[in-house]
Scaffold this active site. Structure first.
Site, PDB file in Angstrom:
ATOM      1  N   GLY A 178       0.791  -1.232   0.000  1.00  0.00           N
ATOM      2  CA  GLY A 178       0.000   0.000   0.000  1.00  0.00           C
ATOM      3  C   GLY A 178       0.820   1.277   0.000  1.00  0.00           C
TER       4      GLY A 178
ATOM      5  CB  THR B 263       6.928   7.503 -11.306  1.00  0.00           C
ATOM      6  OG1 THR B 263       5.614   7.238 -10.841  1.00  0.00           O
ATOM      7  CG2 THR B 263       7.146   6.771 -12.588  1.00  0.00           C
ATOM      8  CG  LEU B 264      12.077  11.160 -12.042  1.00  0.00           C
ATOM      9  CD1 LEU B 264      12.666  10.316 -13.160  1.00  0.00           C
ATOM     10  CD2 LEU B 264      11.785  12.554 -12.575  1.00  0.00           C
ATOM     11  N   GLY B 265      13.057   9.008  -9.446  1.00  0.00           N
ATOM     12  CA  GLY B 265      13.959   9.265  -8.325  1.00  0.00           C
ATOM     13  C   GLY B 265      15.308   9.740  -8.826  1.00  0.00           C
ATOM     14  CG  LEU B 266      19.334  12.355  -7.651  1.00  0.00           C
ATOM     15  CD1 LEU B 266      19.443  13.077  -8.999  1.00  0.00           C
ATOM     16  CD2 LEU B 266      19.813  13.266  -6.526  1.00  0.00           C
ATOM     17  N   GLY B 267      19.142   8.991  -8.895  1.00  0.00           N
ATOM     18  CA  GLY B 267      20.153   7.970  -8.647  1.00  0.00           C
ATOM     19  C   GLY B 267      21.425   8.606  -8.109  1.00  0.00           C
TER      20      GLY B 267
ATOM     21  CE1 TYR C 130      25.369   1.981  -5.995  1.00  0.00           C
ATOM     22  CE2 TYR C 130      23.733   3.610  -5.395  1.00  0.00           C
ATOM     23  CZ  TYR C 130      24.067   2.442  -6.043  1.00  0.00           C
ATOM     24  OH  TYR C 130      23.104   1.751  -6.736  1.00  0.00           O
TER      25      TYR C 130
ATOM     26  CG  HIS D  56      23.318  -3.400  -4.352  1.00  0.00           C
ATOM     27  ND1 HIS D  56      24.030  -2.309  -3.928  1.00  0.00           N
ATOM     28  CD2 HIS D  56      23.086  -3.188  -5.664  1.00  0.00           C
ATOM     29  CE1 HIS D  56      24.208  -1.469  -4.950  1.00  0.00           C
ATOM     30  NE2 HIS D  56      23.657  -1.992  -6.012  1.00  0.00           N
TER      31      HIS D  56
ATOM     32  CE  LYS E 149      -1.381   6.458  -3.665  1.00  0.00           C
ATOM     33  NZ  LYS E 149      -2.103   5.609  -2.735  1.00  0.00           N
TER      34      LYS E 149
END
Length: 316
Positions: free
Chosen positions: A10, A15-19, A49, A111, A12
């Site tokens: 459930g 849709t768009l993220g910062l890599g 990273y 990962h 949310k």
């Protein structure tokens, strides 16, 4: 097109993220601050990273300035392969949480399915250059991931770089408490992943596409490698919509009902990458982009090709 996708619990997910893979520590703080100011709410991180502390500085600053509330952010990180032993999962998670200066994560992923020998090296190699595996099974690792949810440390858990057979093993785990909510995979027009995406969607698993631009800044790029951003066919499609090639490459997964995490540390590009909700690629052009598949991987992790859990042998 939705600006969020609903996960199987459930929650949310934007849709768009910062890599942040390959974002240099000296630049990633500024990149995350710029992104949040512009309206990004989803930041994709990982311990391997080696820049989570710098991401944490940016998150703290924006939370203190009240530019954003914690509940409006969607912060993702990933368990590295040297911490697959059940007893090590919580410690690795806590390190990420303290580096990011947060009380909880929104999503934590395994990962890679491949466990590595624990120790200071992220990639412990033998004399032949092959990764030294650990004596672990990712199904057991999953049990430790579930405990993080039960302890309120993370809202949702998932996987990354898993193939359908590997996901199936988790879904069939006796006493399974939480299904993987997400599988984060490499995906772009040269690696369209139709079968894997269809499988994940059939199981209610949201797919996140990494390296949507083909990761042009990858250190191991060869001059003869294909380039998505320079592909004249994709450039021509972009020109038709008065958009950049990058914007079309980011829009492409969104229209396939995927989450996408383009990486940039350049403020102009971070802004450009967000402007993908005001146009639609036609179904003909989507089919054309899909037809460019050549099963070409940026991230083949060849040092793990002999690992029992290497995910890319079987195209199932």
């Amino acid at each position: 097109m939705a600006s969020h996708l609903e996960l199987n619990n459930g929650t949310k997910m934007p849709t768009l993220g910062l890599g942040t893979w390959k974002s240099p520590p000296g630049q990633v703080t500024e990149a995350v601050k710029v992104a949040i100011d512009l309206g990004y709410r989803h930041i994709d991180c990982a311990q391997v990273y080696q820049n989570e502390k710098e991401v944490g500085v940016a998150l703290q600053e924006k939370l203190k300035e009240q530019v954003v509330k914690r509940q409006d952010l969607f912060i993702v990180s990933k368990l590295w392969c040297t911490f697959h032993d059940k007893s090590m999962v919580k410690g690795a998670f806590q390190k990420t949480l303290s580096d990011l200066q947060l009380d909880y994560l929104d999503l934590y992923l395994i990962h890679w399915p491949t466990g590595f020998k624990p120790g200071p090296d992220y990639f412990p190699l033998d004399a032949s250059g092959n990764v030294i595996p650990s004596d672990t099974d990712f199904v057991d690792t999953w049990t430790a991931m579930e405990q993080l949810v039960d302890e309120g440390l993370v809202k949702t858990i998932g996987v990354s770089n898993f193939n359908p057979l590997q996901i199936e093993r988790i879904l069939n785990k006796p006493g399974l408490k939480y299904k993987p909510a997400v599988n984060q995979i490499e995906c772009h027009p040269y690696l369209t992943q139709e079968k894997l995406i269809e499988y994940c969607h059939s199981k209610g698993i949201v797919v996140t596409a990494y390296s949507p631009l083909g990761s042009p800044d990858r250190p191991w790029a060869k001059p003869e490698d294909p380039s998505l951003l320079e592909d004249p066919r994709i450039k021509a499609i972009a020109a038709k919509y008065n958009k950049t090639t990058a914007q079309v490459l980011i829009r492409f997964p969104i229209q396939r009902n995927l989450v996408v995490i383009p990486k940039s540390v350049t403020p102009v590009r971070i802004a450009e990458n967000l402007k993908v909700f005001d146009f639609e690629v036609s179904s003909e052009d989507m089919a054309t982009l899909l037809s460019y598949n050549r099963n070409w991987r940026v991230c083949a992790l060849m040092s793990c090709a002999k690992h029992k859990d290497y995910p890319f042998h079987a195209e199932v």
